[in-house]
Design an enzyme around this catalytic site. Structure first.
Site, PDB file in Angstrom:
ATOM      1  N   GLU A  35     -46.901  81.109 -17.377  1.00 53.54           N
ATOM      2  CA  GLU A  35     -45.580  80.489 -17.487  1.00 53.54           C
ATOM      3  C   GLU A  35     -45.704  79.014 -17.108  1.00 53.54           C
ATOM      4  O   GLU A  35     -46.207  78.684 -16.030  1.00 53.54           O
ATOM      5  CB  GLU A  35     -44.598  81.213 -16.557  1.00 53.54           C
ATOM      6  N   ASN A 118     -39.209  77.836 -16.651  1.00 53.53           N
ATOM      7  CA  ASN A 118     -39.251  78.456 -15.315  1.00 53.53           C
ATOM      8  C   ASN A 118     -39.642  79.909 -15.493  1.00 53.53           C
ATOM      9  O   ASN A 118     -39.512  80.461 -16.593  1.00 53.53           O
ATOM     10  CB  ASN A 118     -37.861  78.382 -14.674  1.00 53.53           C
ATOM     11  N   MET A 122     -35.091  81.307 -20.166  1.00 56.38           N
ATOM     12  CA  MET A 122     -33.624  81.259 -20.259  1.00 56.38           C
ATOM     13  C   MET A 122     -32.998  82.517 -19.653  1.00 56.38           C
ATOM     14  O   MET A 122     -31.830  82.524 -19.282  1.00 56.38           O
ATOM     15  CB  MET A 122     -33.185  81.162 -21.715  1.00 56.38           C
ATOM     16  N   THR A 127     -26.060  84.522 -19.777  1.00 56.18           N
ATOM     17  CA  THR A 127     -24.778  85.163 -19.462  1.00 56.18           C
ATOM     18  C   THR A 127     -24.919  86.686 -19.431  1.00 56.18           C
ATOM     19  O   THR A 127     -24.023  87.376 -18.972  1.00 56.18           O
ATOM     20  CB  THR A 127     -23.728  84.738 -20.516  1.00 56.18           C
ATOM     21  N   VAL A 238     -50.049  76.956 -21.326  1.00 57.96           N
ATOM     22  CA  VAL A 238     -51.015  77.318 -22.365  1.00 57.96           C
ATOM     23  C   VAL A 238     -50.989  76.209 -23.410  1.00 57.96           C
ATOM     24  O   VAL A 238     -49.939  75.904 -23.983  1.00 57.96           O
ATOM     25  CB  VAL A 238     -50.691  78.701 -22.969  1.00 57.96           C
ATOM     26  N   HIS A 456     -28.842  80.321 -28.988  1.00 58.71           N
ATOM     27  CA  HIS A 456     -29.413  81.489 -29.673  1.00 58.71           C
ATOM     28  C   HIS A 456     -30.175  80.973 -30.891  1.00 58.71           C
ATOM     29  O   HIS A 456     -29.614  80.906 -31.978  1.00 58.71           O
ATOM     30  CB  HIS A 456     -28.302  82.446 -30.140  1.00 58.71           C
ATOM     31  N   ASN A 490     -36.548  85.330 -30.039  1.00 55.25           N
ATOM     32  CA  ASN A 490     -35.487  85.247 -31.044  1.00 55.25           C
ATOM     33  C   ASN A 490     -35.984  84.648 -32.355  1.00 55.25           C
ATOM     34  O   ASN A 490     -35.391  84.863 -33.407  1.00 55.25           O
ATOM     35  CB  ASN A 490     -34.321  84.415 -30.491  1.00 55.25           C
ATOM     36  N   THR A 502     -30.690  88.580 -27.477  1.00 57.59           N
ATOM     37  CA  THR A 502     -31.778  89.003 -26.585  1.00 57.59           C
ATOM     38  C   THR A 502     -32.080  90.495 -26.687  1.00 57.59           C
ATOM     39  O   THR A 502     -33.251  90.895 -26.756  1.00 57.59           O
ATOM     40  CB  THR A 502     -31.462  88.604 -25.130  1.00 57.59           C
TER      41      THR A 502
END
Ligand code: FAD
Length: 522
Positions: A35, A118, A122, A127, A238, A456, A490, A502
């Site tokens: 990550e 992070n 997301m 939400t 990466v 999205h 996505n 998601t």
């Protein structure tokens, strides 16, 4: 293959789903996840919405903002942020692709395009709305029985709760008002309902929101044997998927703390680095199917804010209901959402989805003397998501001669709404006016958000049935022409849809992971 190694790039919910399914189904398999961003919470990948302390929550959101994280980024030992005066961040916890600083991407036709950098991606900021795709939203080459099975598994991985806030009397009242307005034009079973969300309702009525943490499950539980076969490395970028003779052999990864670069061999590489950075990494690695980055879609969004009208809602909820609800909400003041409703996508007449968030306060401050401030019955923030038809022309492309702030071929996004979309946006706006009037009074009139605002982003690594230039990967998300390389996220979704993506992407990932597990010797 004995004890294979899988590298997963990206720690969002999709990378997490691949890791979980592969560790659990391939005996001896080891998953190494890289990550680029920092770990935000003690439990890796937890939703920042669960952080009770406001200062801690703000800090977690800021350090997720990659090139826009400013001094916090520097304090992590990373090079100086490229924040510029006057810029805005699309949503807390995200950073714009076109942030305006040195090495920024170019996205003037898609200005709100953003990403999170992070642990948890997301998925640490989302939400958590997790409705299921319906009708033509589903990918046509996966049959309905398999969809149902994949969605069931995806719901389990994301801890989806279908009856969140179902006991909110005001929430139920809002559903009844919408039902009265739209009853005659929606098919049976597709009327107003509670919005499924990813999270675990707590005994005190609050919600523990889900992130990659719940998807990883036993992989991050030190007591669970599976955790011995999983590694998560944060601040590890990466920079290349290595490919030899048509087969992915591993990745080159840079430790952002030490600046050291190393090659990590793998039997399978899964790139789940979001809908912009997945195609960018493939491009940078010389993997360039014709459709890579093309067919970009999102959900054009029309939103508004409405003050709940006492006379209207009192047809369905009493003052005593409201008192009880206010008392319950006061237990968890840091999480302002009190109920979530929706009207889902249906065909032929409702190719939209309406999301209705009920909260005590409006999402923007109103001056104390404003006539609509301090409404005891609260406010709804609601929006229609509409469709974008996939077209080759809508694309993120990459420039080998212009490095971005991370040294990757820089991105340019080109995107346009056509008559198709304009027509559906107009129809959704009209419905939003009706929905608002049914519930109360607009304090923010319906307005179309700038392109990219939905967050999205889909289609840029779409899956398809043939290697004919219209897809990047096969129906199991395996990149055409490169063995041992899978894409997730996505970007794999090829349909025009309005569903929050998601859950669907996790379902597609479960399908890809099961197929990959077979090849790895499950
Ligand atoms: P991400 O979660 O974006 O994770 C990708 C990760 O890959 C990132 O952490 C990134 O740093 C990492 N990465 C990128 N490049 C590299 C590299 N080269 N090396 C190492 N790591 C790399 N969706 C819904 O369905 N419902 C919602 O209600 C909803 N609400 C949202 C609200 C907000 C405020 C936001 C920001 C998003 C929302 N979304 C929602 C979108 C949802 O969060 C995404 O669909 C989901 O997180 C996608 O998961 P992912 O794993 O594919 O990608």
């Amino acid at each position: 293959m004995s004890e294979p190694t899988v590298v997963v790039v990206g720690s969002g919910p999709i990378g997490a789903a691949y890791a979980r399914v592969l560790v659990e189904s391939v005996p001896g398999a080891k998953v190494v996840m890289f990550e680029a961003g920092p770990q935000l919470t003690a439990i890796p990948g937890e939703s920042v919405r669960n952080i009770a302390d406001p200062a801690e929550k703000k800090h977690a959101r800021e350090i997720s903002q990659g090139p826009q994280a400013g001094s916090l980024r520097e304090s992590l030992g990373l090079p100086a942020g490229v924040a510029v005066e006057g810029m805005f961040t699309a949503r807390e916890g995200t950073h714009l692709i076109d942030f305006g600083g040195e090495g920024s991407g170019h996205a003037s036709s898609f200005p709100a395009a953003a990403a999170s950098t992070n642990v948890g991606g997301m998925g640490a900021h989302w939400t958590c709305a997790t409705p299921s795709p319906q009708f033509s939203e589903r990918i046509p080459f996966i049959d309905d029985a398999e969809w149902d099975d994949l969605l069931t598994e995806a719901k389990k991985l994301l801890h989806v709760s279908s009856a969140a806030f179902a006991d909110s009397a005001v929430g139920a009242g809002i559903r009844s008002l919408l039902e009265d307005e739209f009853r005659d034009e929606l098919p049976e079973g597709y009327g107003p309902s509670t919005l499924p969300v990813a999270g675990d309702p707590q005994p005190d009525g609050s919600m523990r929101w889900a992130g990659s943490d719940v998807v990883l499950g036993p992989l991050i539980d030190p007591e669970a044997p599976e955790s011995a076969r999983f590694e998560l490395h944060d601040l590890s970028l990466v920079t290349r998927v290595e490919v030899e003779d048509g087969r992915a052999t591993g990745v080159t990864v840079e430790d952002l703390r030490t600046r050291e670069t190393r090659f990590v061999p793998a039997d399978l590489v899964v790139v789940a680095a979001d809908a912009f950075r997945t195609p960018q990494l493939l491009w940078a690695s010389g993997v360039r199917p014709t459709a890579l980055g093309h067919y970009l879609t999102e959900h054009p969004v029309v939103i508004s804010t409405v003050k709940v009208d006492a006379d209207l809602i009192e047809q369905y909820a009493t003052e005593a209901d409201l008192d009880a609800e206010i008392a319950r909400r006061s237990i968890n003041p840091v999480d302002p959402v009190a109920a979530v409703n929706r009207i889902p996508f249906s065909e032929p007449n409702h190719p939209f989805s309406l999301q209705v968030m009920y909260a005590e306060n409006p999402p923007f401050p109103l001056p104390a003397d404003h006539p609509d401030a301090d409404n005891r019955w609260g406010y709804v923030n609601m929006g229609y998501g509409t469709r974008k038809q996939p077209r080759f022309e809508d694309a993120v492309t990459f420039d080998d001669d212009e490095p971005d702030y991370r040294g990757f071929p820089n991105m340019t996004i080109r995107y346009e709404l056509t008559e198709n979309e304009e027509r559906e946006i107009a129809a959704a706006t009209e419905r939003l006016r009706r929905a608002g009037r049914a519930i109360g009074k607009f304090i923010a009139e319906p307005r179309l958000l700038p392109p990219g605002s939905s967050l999205h982003f889909m289609g840029t690594t779409r899956i398809g049935v043939a290697d004919d230039g219209t897809s990047v990967a096969d129906p199991w998300s395996r990149v055409w022409g490169v063995d041992g390389l899978v894409v997730g996220g996505n970007g794999t979704i090829p349909t025009a849809n309005t569903v929050n993506p998601t859950l669907m992407s996790v379902a597609v990932a479960v399908r890809g992971a099961r197929k990959a597990a077979e090849a790895l010797g499950a």
